[in-house]
Design a protein around this motif. Structure first.
Motif, PDB file in Angstrom:
ATOM      1  N   THR A 161       0.833  -0.964  -0.102  1.00 33.32           N
ATOM      2  CA  THR A 161      -0.018   0.123   0.013  1.00 33.32           C
ATOM      3  C   THR A 161       0.815   1.202   0.081  1.00 33.32           C
ATOM      4  O   THR A 161       0.680   2.219  -0.580  1.00 33.32           O
ATOM      5  CB  THR A 161      -0.907   0.114   1.102  1.00 33.32           C
ATOM      6  OG1 THR A 161      -1.727  -1.149   1.189  1.00 33.32           O
ATOM      7  CG2 THR A 161      -1.910   1.224   1.296  1.00 33.32           C
ATOM      8  N   GLN A 184      -7.552   4.099  -1.854  1.00 33.44           N
ATOM      9  CA  GLN A 184      -8.667   3.559  -1.158  1.00 33.44           C
ATOM     10  C   GLN A 184      -9.735   3.165  -2.378  1.00 33.44           C
ATOM     11  O   GLN A 184     -10.414   2.155  -1.984  1.00 33.44           O
ATOM     12  CB  GLN A 184      -9.208   4.422  -0.304  1.00 33.44           C
ATOM     13  CG  GLN A 184      -8.268   4.695   0.947  1.00 33.44           C
ATOM     14  CD  GLN A 184      -8.652   5.760   1.980  1.00 33.44           C
ATOM     15  OE1 GLN A 184      -8.977   6.945   1.518  1.00 33.44           O
ATOM     16  NE2 GLN A 184      -8.597   5.360   3.211  1.00 33.44           N
ATOM     17  N   GLU A 190      -6.912   0.261   2.594  1.00 34.66           N
ATOM     18  CA  GLU A 190      -8.116  -0.023   3.500  1.00 34.66           C
ATOM     19  C   GLU A 190      -8.791   1.430   3.818  1.00 34.66           C
ATOM     20  O   GLU A 190      -8.115   2.401   3.643  1.00 34.66           O
ATOM     21  CB  GLU A 190      -7.778  -0.622   4.857  1.00 34.66           C
ATOM     22  CG  GLU A 190      -6.874  -1.588   4.758  1.00 34.66           C
ATOM     23  CD  GLU A 190      -7.678  -3.300   4.709  1.00 34.66           C
ATOM     24  OE1 GLU A 190      -8.921  -2.972   4.898  1.00 34.66           O
ATOM     25  OE2 GLU A 190      -7.142  -4.010   4.286  1.00 34.66           O
ATOM     26  N   ALA A 191     -10.225   1.259   4.153  1.00 34.92           N
ATOM     27  CA  ALA A 191     -10.854   2.243   4.685  1.00 34.92           C
ATOM     28  C   ALA A 191     -10.073   3.303   5.915  1.00 34.92           C
ATOM     29  O   ALA A 191      -9.947   4.156   5.824  1.00 34.92           O
ATOM     30  CB  ALA A 191     -12.068   2.038   5.152  1.00 34.92           C
ATOM     31  N   PRO A 193      -6.419   3.188   6.967  1.00 28.29           N
ATOM     32  CA  PRO A 193      -5.380   2.744   6.312  1.00 28.29           C
ATOM     33  C   PRO A 193      -4.171   2.692   7.438  1.00 28.29           C
ATOM     34  O   PRO A 193      -2.879   2.615   7.040  1.00 28.29           O
ATOM     35  CB  PRO A 193      -4.978   3.978   5.347  1.00 28.29           C
ATOM     36  CG  PRO A 193      -5.557   4.969   6.036  1.00 28.29           C
ATOM     37  CD  PRO A 193      -6.935   4.576   6.584  1.00 28.29           C
TER      38      PRO A 193
END
Lengths: 437, 437
Positions: A161, A184, A190-191, A193
């Motif tokens: 990420t 995102q 991720e929502a 992060p």
């Protein structure tokens, strides 16, 4: 034919990938191992999803404990994640004499010492290739392939990420927040992060590599962790002008004083292969005293790349489940009782080269003041970049690359520099690594 | 403590490195394996040299058969090289029930099938991590770490001498012959460099990787081998203008029609990591169906890097000498009787993209003639570079990058192009590989 009966805990992304790879490559896997590796039971909160993936061919339950208590299961594959339920399940599976394969870096980094001790007592395997760098077989390289070496250091891009975000920031000139939003939307972040962007996920993986590189217990609580949320586009750009790329690196080094265990944005010379690892890909550089620097590159996440490592572990279990403890590779690559409780260095005691960015009034003598502070502290300057003030501005950026010094000396020097009347605001400090010989 | 008694055949560069690593890292190796790995006898033509290195601590002989017949030796490390004496020694060691560790790629590529069959019959280990890519644990990655995958292709820079020469040719703009001389002076190339520069050494290593990637016997005699001796500076320069680097690659691919097994100079997009592997370093890219592309990088030769792999093999032998055959990884990564006798494609049936350089008179219609020939053969053009004639010249270079076609179609098209009146001399043809997803 011999068979290995697998109980799968969690059939989401990685679990689904594991089921797919085991099914699609069943013939090839049996050609290799001589063993049929069959999933006999799956536990997932979403029973309908689990049934859809397994096509009614496998017993499905929403009770994970039913799997770890199932006498028909030889090996439990834990793909639930988290520290709490997964820990109970893994310990229960071990107690029941089952081998365990897990991709759970958080669990191992925080509770690995306890889990390995329990597994040792029961004589079962706990395999975890998928916990670090997804599909890259780095655990096997560290524990076995490079076993002849005294490992000197390991440095890796071990979070896809953040590497995706840093690559986009560099290539598109965007700010962190803007790229995070894009990541995102694309499903790369991720929502929430936090685990990724604050470096915690990388620190989990680094902790595991540190333990097997140096033969010591997991020491996640002592890892220094600094994410990329404060990293500015300006510094990525200046680094590039000076021939460097900025990567979020997990670095662990063995020194006479102790072990460095740190995750932070790092300048790397652009000529190094690892500086050119872009997008969501991972890479780990390992320096051994005999082999020199080696690098391992591949997908660090995703359904099938991670499944590649989970299934490789199952194949090792298929070979070695009947073997004696002496015939297996020890959990951390070193024999039980042979771990050294090496101290972890606080970040203030770490030696590093540094990138400094100062904002200075455009007056005579500023540079003389800064360089005197550094010289008085025996900090050599490796390169410098002095920018003209923009139109209508009376301040300009000065960028300095230093040679290696201990961090507390650098920090004290920075405090003195910030106290100079011509210096505006805080000094930006980033660490640099050569990653050469 | 348990011990593993090693008989060392040859204590030159790699043998000396092996002795050094085993001695220097003895404590770390025993911490890992729980076994003391001791060299008990050394055979070398140069007894004085052998005595000097071992410092009188080890029995030294100039009779290699004394070592393989020594009842006190558990494992024979063969570092003599060549095919003749080494084959006799390895087969004798196996006959005597000893495990074997070898770095001898020539021996395995040409006689591996016979050697593994003999070892299988006697139930002994033959380990050969050091035979391919020196210190990079690529054999372990292919046989174990990526075992869950159907391997699609392997492509590697697996000869350091030629990679050093190609790097120097690119960076310094020198001709092959000039760099070869420099490489010989620096010790990067042998006095007789044929094995390296003609791609034979790379083909030996590629043959081994091909066998373990796809689960088939060694087929060195069917490998296509083309070295770098005819490679011209001009083409390295044009490739670079078009965004490519030229590397001597060993490539093996599984296709529906058969297996590609080929060594030749290859254009690779400069954005690929493997295109940026410079100097004497090695790198291997492996594409698995689950994991995607992965890369392994490190020193491909040298005393201690190669010793790193030899000793890692000894550590595996230390763990698994007492194990059953089922508990060991099979010689080629696939169970006995599970090898497929896949056909090797002749080079004329290989599909590839191509780099073509033509020398053409500066007349109207030349390009139209060339492009019509390619169009009629369904060969698409990916990029083109047309150079102005130099002063006082009436001919100019045309460089064409094609999309993928089968080699015999390309060769037929080239014959037609060479027959055009405006085309001067032969067309230079190089193969290109994307090495992407």
């Amino acid at each position: 034919m011999k068979s290995l009966k697998v109980g799968l805990l969690g059939i989401g992304t990685v679990g689904g990938g594991t089921y797919t790879v085991l099914t699609r490559n069943a013939a090839e896997i049996t050609r290799r191992t001589g063993v049929a590796i069959n999933v006999v039971q799956v536990a997932d909160k979403n029973i309908d999803h689990a049934k859809a993936i397994t096509g009614g061919k496998v017993d499905v339950t929403n009770d994970a404990f039913a799997v770890v208590n199932n006498p028909d299961v030889d090996v439990v594959v834990e793909l639930i994640g988290g520290y709490t339920l997964s820990k109970k399940l893994v310990l229960k599976a071990i107690e029941n004499g089952k081998h365990v394969v897990t991709a759970n870096k958080a669990l191992l980094a925080t509770h690995g010492n306890e889990i390995f001790a329990a597994a040792q007592a029961k004589g079962v395997i706990v395999a975890y290739e998928a916990a670090v760098a997804g599909g890259i077989p780095i655990i096997k390289a560290l524990r076995e392939g490079l076993g002849a070496n005294k490992i000197e250091w390991v440095a890796g891009i071990i979070n896809g990420t953040t590497n995706f975000i840093l690559t986009e920031m560099r290539e598109k000139g965007l700010a962190f927040a803007d790229v995070l939003g894009e990541a995102q939307r694309l499903g790369y972040a991720e929502a929430d992060p936090t685990f990724d962007v604050e470096g915690i996920d990388a620190a989990h993986k680094l902790t595991i590599m540190s333990a097997i590189a140096f033969g010591m217990p997991m020491k996640f609580d002592q890892a220094y962790t600094e994410g990329i949320t404060k990293l500015q586009q300006t510094d990525i750009k200046y680094a590039e002008e000076l021939g460097y790329r900025v990567k979020l690196l997990g670095i662990t080094k063995r020194t006479e004083a102790g072990v460095e265990l740190r995750v932070h944005p790092t300048l790397i010379p652009e000529k190094r292969l690892v500086a050119n690892v872009n997008g969501a890909m991972n890479a780990v550089v390992v320096k051994g005293d005999a082999v020199g620097p080696t690098l391992y590159y591949g997908a660090g996440a995703g359904a099938e790349p991670t499944a590649s490592s989970v299934v490789a572990d199952l194949m090792d279990v298929a070979r070695l489940s009947s073997a004696s403890v002496e015939q297996r590779v020890p959990y951390l690559g070193f024999q039980a009782g042979q771990l050294n409780d090496l101290p972890i260095l606080p970040i203030s005691d770490v030696n590093s080269a540094y990138y400094l960015r100062l904002r200075a009034s455009d007056k005579p003598g500023v540079l003389a003041g800064v360089t005197k502070i550094l010289a008085d502290r025996n900090i050599s300057i490796d390169a410098m970049l002095q920018k003209e003030p923009d139109d209508n501005e009376t301040e300009a950026d000065i960028v300095i690359l230093t040679h290696i010094t201990v961090e507390k000396n650098m920090d004290a020097g920075i405090a003195e520099i910030e106290a100079l009347p011509a210096i505006v605001g805080k000094v930006v400090k980033l660490r640099m690594e050569e990653l050469g010989k």
